[in-house]
Design a protein around this motif. Sequence first.
Motif, PDB file in Angstrom:
ATOM      1  N   ALA A   1       0.288  -1.325   0.289  1.00  0.00           N
ATOM      2  CA  ALA A   1      -0.026  -0.175  -0.118  1.00  0.00           C
ATOM      3  C   ALA A   1       1.191   0.998  -0.366  1.00  0.00           C
ATOM      4  CB  ALA A   1      -0.594   0.094   1.596  1.00  0.00           C
ATOM      5  N   ALA A   2       1.591   1.271   1.006  1.00  0.00           N
ATOM      6  CA  ALA A   2       2.367   2.264   0.673  1.00  0.00           C
ATOM      7  C   ALA A   2       3.868   3.018  -0.492  1.00  0.00           C
ATOM      8  CB  ALA A   2       3.670   1.903   2.065  1.00  0.00           C
ATOM      9  N   GLN A   3       3.924   1.773  -1.026  1.00  0.00           N
ATOM     10  CA  GLN A   3       4.092   2.203  -2.708  1.00  0.00           C
ATOM     11  C   GLN A   3       3.531   2.618  -3.555  1.00  0.00           C
ATOM     12  OE1 GLN A   3       5.724  -2.017  -3.411  1.00  0.00           O
ATOM     13  NE2 GLN A   3       7.007  -1.851  -1.951  1.00  0.00           N
ATOM     14  N   LEU A   4       1.866   2.091  -3.462  1.00  0.00           N
ATOM     15  CA  LEU A   4       1.501   2.434  -4.680  1.00  0.00           C
ATOM     16  C   LEU A   4       0.889   4.095  -4.104  1.00  0.00           C
ATOM     17  CD1 LEU A   4      -1.229  -0.943  -4.498  1.00  0.00           C
ATOM     18  CD2 LEU A   4       0.256  -0.025  -6.018  1.00  0.00           C
ATOM     19  N   TYR A   5       0.701   4.290  -3.207  1.00  0.00           N
ATOM     20  CA  TYR A   5       0.674   5.542  -2.393  1.00  0.00           C
ATOM     21  C   TYR A   5       1.772   6.171  -2.908  1.00  0.00           C
ATOM     22  CZ  TYR A   5      -3.498   6.106   0.884  1.00  0.00           C
ATOM     23  OH  TYR A   5      -4.321   6.125   1.297  1.00  0.00           O
ATOM     24  N   ASP A   6       3.413   6.169  -2.820  1.00  0.00           N
ATOM     25  CA  ASP A   6       3.838   6.617  -3.721  1.00  0.00           C
ATOM     26  C   ASP A   6       3.437   6.541  -4.898  1.00  0.00           C
ATOM     27  OD1 ASP A   6       5.236   6.981  -1.365  1.00  0.00           O
ATOM     28  OD2 ASP A   6       7.251   5.905  -1.118  1.00  0.00           O
ATOM     29  N   ILE A   7       3.561   6.239  -5.717  1.00  0.00           N
ATOM     30  CA  ILE A   7       3.088   6.156  -7.327  1.00  0.00           C
ATOM     31  C   ILE A   7       1.686   7.254  -7.473  1.00  0.00           C
ATOM     32  CG2 ILE A   7       2.197   4.780  -9.269  1.00  0.00           C
ATOM     33  CD1 ILE A   7       3.568   2.329  -8.272  1.00  0.00           C
TER      34      ILE A   7
ATOM     35  N   LEU B   1       1.652  20.657  -3.978  1.00  0.00           N
ATOM     36  CA  LEU B   1       0.074  20.459  -2.732  1.00  0.00           C
ATOM     37  C   LEU B   1      -0.218  19.094  -3.571  1.00  0.00           C
ATOM     38  CD1 LEU B   1      -1.324  24.037  -2.642  1.00  0.00           C
ATOM     39  CD2 LEU B   1       0.205  22.615  -1.218  1.00  0.00           C
ATOM     40  N   MET B   2      -0.663  18.852  -4.542  1.00  0.00           N
ATOM     41  CA  MET B   2      -1.553  17.454  -4.562  1.00  0.00           C
ATOM     42  C   MET B   2      -0.551  16.715  -4.777  1.00  0.00           C
ATOM     43  SD  MET B   2      -3.410  18.555  -8.155  1.00  0.00           S
ATOM     44  CE  MET B   2      -4.376  17.032  -8.543  1.00  0.00           C
ATOM     45  N   GLU B   3       0.499  16.207  -4.812  1.00  0.00           N
ATOM     46  CA  GLU B   3       1.839  15.240  -3.984  1.00  0.00           C
ATOM     47  C   GLU B   3       1.405  14.832  -2.788  1.00  0.00           C
ATOM     48  OE1 GLU B   3       5.819  13.497  -4.936  1.00  0.00           O
ATOM     49  OE2 GLU B   3       5.862  15.522  -4.943  1.00  0.00           O
ATOM     50  N   ALA B   4       1.735  16.536  -2.035  1.00  0.00           N
ATOM     51  CA  ALA B   4       1.921  15.892  -0.929  1.00  0.00           C
ATOM     52  C   ALA B   4       0.471  15.600   0.230  1.00  0.00           C
ATOM     53  CB  ALA B   4       1.982  17.597   0.138  1.00  0.00           C
ATOM     54  N   HIS B   5      -0.544  15.966  -0.658  1.00  0.00           N
ATOM     55  CA  HIS B   5      -1.998  15.529  -0.479  1.00  0.00           C
ATOM     56  C   HIS B   5      -2.362  14.196  -0.500  1.00  0.00           C
ATOM     57  CE1 HIS B   5      -6.211  15.761   0.390  1.00  0.00           C
ATOM     58  NE2 HIS B   5      -6.709  15.236  -0.709  1.00  0.00           N
ATOM     59  N   VAL B   6      -1.844  13.883  -1.059  1.00  0.00           N
ATOM     60  CA  VAL B   6      -1.351  12.225  -1.276  1.00  0.00           C
ATOM     61  C   VAL B   6      -0.380  11.583  -0.276  1.00  0.00           C
ATOM     62  CG1 VAL B   6      -1.001  10.113  -2.828  1.00  0.00           C
ATOM     63  CG2 VAL B   6      -2.257  11.773  -3.662  1.00  0.00           C
TER      64      VAL B   6
END
Length: 228
Positions: free
Chosen positions: A93-99, A210-215
Amino acid sequence: MANDPEMMSALQQRLAERQASTLPQLIVEELERMIISGVLTGGDRINESSLALRLGVSRGPVREACRQLERSRLVEFRTNRGMFVREISVEEAAQLYDIRAGLFRLAGKLAAARVTPEDLTRLREQVEALTAAESSTDDYYPGNVDLHRELVALAGNPRLAELYDGVSKELHLFRRHGLETAAARHISNTQHAEILDCLAAGDVERAGELMEAHVLAGKERMLAAARG
């Protein structure tokens, strides 16, 4: 699966209005809705016979819908046991969050360069609706999913939207867990409003950031919840 007579009746009416060739896709959409809404969660078995009976269709379209979901990695077939909603580890899940964060950043940069006043009006209405829904995960989460899809669609890149959607679907269980508290939902929606302000200003780099930081903030909430 929880019973929802009104929703099932509406779905059955939609099914009756569509040709047989479209049935599997409509059932895919219904199963995705059930996963998004939390009716189905990771590890739950999908009873094809029961679902077919409830929808008033044969098992063929249900089976085809499950195959489509298996290809998109939302469900998995277990030998001699049937089809189950797929479970993923915290590490995966953490890897998918990064993607997902990288894709969302790119979408933000592209969207900031092409967003229209009409787009912003529609998105602000969605954020306002989410504000009203902050008291309940069940009310907030589906609208949150829709808003993110809208933001990615603004990039004008169908392939990017397809990739983002595929990764996001695999994360539904973890994303819901990261929004279980009212405080988390409020922070999430405050960030939505900040993203829209950046899009309105046409600030390409800041919108992407901001969109990257949001995820990534969602990732941290997920990891915190997993640590207990």
